[in-house]
Write a protein that holds these residues in place. Sequence first.
Motif, mmCIF file in Angstrom:
data_model
loop_
_atom_site.group_PDB
_atom_site.id
_atom_site.type_symbol
_atom_site.label_atom_id
_atom_site.label_comp_id
_atom_site.label_asym_id
_atom_site.label_seq_id
_atom_site.Cartn_x
_atom_site.Cartn_y
_atom_site.Cartn_z
ATOM 1 N N ALA A 206 0.865 -1.183 0.000
ATOM 2 C CA ALA A 206 0.000 0.000 0.000
ATOM 3 C C ALA A 206 0.901 1.231 0.000
ATOM 4 C CB ALA A 206 -0.898 -0.001 1.225
ATOM 5 N N VAL A 207 0.618 2.175 -0.902
ATOM 6 C CA VAL A 207 1.381 3.422 -0.982
ATOM 7 C C VAL A 207 0.414 4.581 -1.179
ATOM 8 C CG1 VAL A 207 3.434 2.305 -1.968
ATOM 9 C CG2 VAL A 207 1.745 3.331 -3.491
ATOM 10 N N SER A 208 0.889 5.759 -0.822
ATOM 11 C CA SER A 208 0.181 6.982 -1.185
ATOM 12 C C SER A 208 1.228 8.001 -1.589
ATOM 13 C CB SER A 208 -0.721 7.488 -0.051
ATOM 14 O OG SER A 208 0.014 7.742 1.114
ATOM 15 N N ALA A 209 0.794 9.009 -2.303
ATOM 16 C CA ALA A 209 1.744 9.975 -2.849
ATOM 17 C C ALA A 209 1.070 11.309 -3.121
ATOM 18 C CB ALA A 209 2.353 9.432 -4.147
ATOM 19 N N VAL A 210 1.882 12.350 -3.053
ATOM 20 C CA VAL A 210 1.481 13.676 -3.498
ATOM 21 C C VAL A 210 2.455 14.051 -4.593
ATOM 22 C CG1 VAL A 210 1.311 16.124 -2.885
ATOM 23 C CG2 VAL A 210 0.453 14.369 -1.314
ATOM 24 N N GLY A 211 1.932 14.547 -5.683
ATOM 25 C CA GLY A 211 2.791 14.916 -6.805
ATOM 26 C C GLY A 211 1.995 15.640 -7.867
ATOM 27 N N PHE A 212 2.458 15.506 -9.083
ATOM 28 C CA PHE A 212 1.885 16.282 -10.181
ATOM 29 C C PHE A 212 1.598 15.389 -11.377
ATOM 30 C CE2 PHE A 212 4.941 18.806 -7.772
ATOM 31 C CZ PHE A 212 4.091 19.766 -7.259
ATOM 32 N N THR A 213 0.514 15.697 -12.064
ATOM 33 C CA THR A 213 0.186 14.997 -13.298
ATOM 34 C C THR A 213 0.301 16.000 -14.451
ATOM 35 O OG1 THR A 213 -1.362 13.462 -14.335
ATOM 36 C CG2 THR A 213 -2.326 15.369 -13.204
ATOM 37 N N PHE A 214 0.011 15.528 -15.644
ATOM 38 C CA PHE A 214 0.132 16.374 -16.821
ATOM 39 C C PHE A 214 -0.839 17.550 -16.750
ATOM 40 C CE2 PHE A 214 1.503 12.185 -18.580
ATOM 41 C CZ PHE A 214 2.833 12.526 -18.749
ATOM 42 N N LYS A 215 -0.469 18.634 -17.392
ATOM 43 C CA LYS A 215 -1.309 19.819 -17.430
ATOM 44 C C LYS A 215 -2.685 19.471 -17.974
ATOM 45 C CE LYS A 215 2.645 22.795 -17.709
ATOM 46 N NZ LYS A 215 3.526 23.621 -18.491
ATOM 47 N N GLY B 37 -3.521 13.158 -21.392
ATOM 48 C CA GLY B 37 -2.547 12.100 -21.608
ATOM 49 C C GLY B 37 -2.750 10.939 -20.659
ATOM 50 N N ALA B 38 -1.716 10.157 -20.519
ATOM 51 C CA ALA B 38 -1.765 8.953 -19.680
ATOM 52 C C ALA B 38 -1.894 9.334 -18.204
ATOM 53 C CB ALA B 38 -0.500 8.131 -19.895
ATOM 54 N N PRO B 39 -2.469 8.451 -17.385
ATOM 55 C CA PRO B 39 -2.563 8.715 -15.952
ATOM 56 C C PRO B 39 -1.203 8.477 -15.271
ATOM 57 C CG PRO B 39 -3.577 6.614 -16.458
ATOM 58 C CD PRO B 39 -3.162 7.227 -17.766
ATOM 59 N N VAL B 40 -0.403 9.534 -15.234
ATOM 60 C CA VAL B 40 0.958 9.475 -14.703
ATOM 61 C C VAL B 40 1.121 10.576 -13.661
ATOM 62 C CG1 VAL B 40 3.416 9.771 -15.278
ATOM 63 C CG2 VAL B 40 1.903 8.560 -16.864
ATOM 64 N N MET B 41 1.756 10.220 -12.555
ATOM 65 C CA MET B 41 2.079 11.209 -11.530
ATOM 66 C C MET B 41 3.583 11.240 -11.321
ATOM 67 S SD MET B 41 1.595 11.137 -7.397
ATOM 68 C CE MET B 41 -0.004 11.835 -7.071
ATOM 69 N N ARG B 42 4.162 12.428 -11.336
ATOM 70 C CA ARG B 42 5.541 12.613 -10.906
ATOM 71 C C ARG B 42 5.465 12.838 -9.403
ATOM 72 N NH1 ARG B 42 8.276 17.997 -11.188
ATOM 73 N NH2 ARG B 42 7.856 17.829 -9.008
ATOM 74 N N VAL B 43 6.010 11.906 -8.643
ATOM 75 C CA VAL B 43 5.842 11.912 -7.194
ATOM 76 C C VAL B 43 6.791 12.913 -6.540
ATOM 77 C CG1 VAL B 43 6.010 10.524 -5.093
ATOM 78 C CG2 VAL B 43 5.018 9.541 -7.176
ATOM 79 N N GLU B 44 6.214 13.751 -5.719
ATOM 80 C CA GLU B 44 6.980 14.700 -4.902
ATOM 81 C C GLU B 44 7.224 14.098 -3.518
ATOM 82 O OE1 GLU B 44 9.064 18.079 -4.559
ATOM 83 O OE2 GLU B 44 7.764 17.847 -6.293
ATOM 84 N N TYR B 45 6.165 13.581 -2.896
ATOM 85 C CA TYR B 45 6.266 12.920 -1.587
ATOM 86 C C TYR B 45 5.651 11.540 -1.685
ATOM 87 C CZ TYR B 45 7.663 17.317 0.454
ATOM 88 O OH TYR B 45 8.345 18.468 0.750
ATOM 89 N N LEU B 46 6.394 10.546 -1.232
ATOM 90 C CA LEU B 46 5.953 9.157 -1.239
ATOM 91 C C LEU B 46 5.761 8.703 0.198
ATOM 92 C CD1 LEU B 46 5.497 6.469 -2.823
ATOM 93 C CD2 LEU B 46 7.932 6.006 -2.443
ATOM 94 N N PHE B 47 4.597 8.116 0.480
ATOM 95 C CA PHE B 47 4.278 7.582 1.797
ATOM 96 C C PHE B 47 4.178 6.066 1.670
ATOM 97 C CE2 PHE B 47 2.463 11.794 1.317
ATOM 98 C CZ PHE B 47 2.820 12.438 2.490
#
Length: 157
Positions: free
Chosen positions: A121-130, A134-144
């Motif tokens: 199990a993971v959670s994350a805060v980050g950013f997706t495409f503007k 596009g594809a469901p992709v997140m660039r992770v800033e914080y990973l829990f």
Amino acid sequence: MKRRDLVFATASLPLAAPLAWGHHGWSSFDQDRPIYLEGTVARVRWQNPHAELLIDVPSGLKVPADLAKRALPGQSAPVDGPGLLARAAVPRRTDRQWELELAPLTRMEAWKVAEIKPGSAVSAVGFTFKEEKGAPVMRVEYLFVDGKVYGLRSSPA
């Protein structure tokens, strides 16, 4: 440049092009709108240029009430972590699987992140495409993960 070098370089372009186009730069991510995701890891790619997780996201995802109050680790890059957590929202799109792009392996090692396994199990805060296009992709800033939080923009402070 010798003729044979030019021929070799030209002949190599079709082989290199898919690699160059397969990876995108960070400028395409909307850094004004942090998003929150959580789920169960379905697939792991623990390799460079960065580790990746494919997660299964539950329906009805909500930002946890305590997210903005979570303690964050110091890191070498100046990041307004509390501000990102306070502004995080769930994505508008409803994809059930998301790819999480983590940091390069050297940075994951600096944070002492053990290789994450499918089923975790993971959670994350980050950013997706503007505009979430596009594809469901997140660039992770914080990973829990496993009760720990990692700031993946830079190395630990």
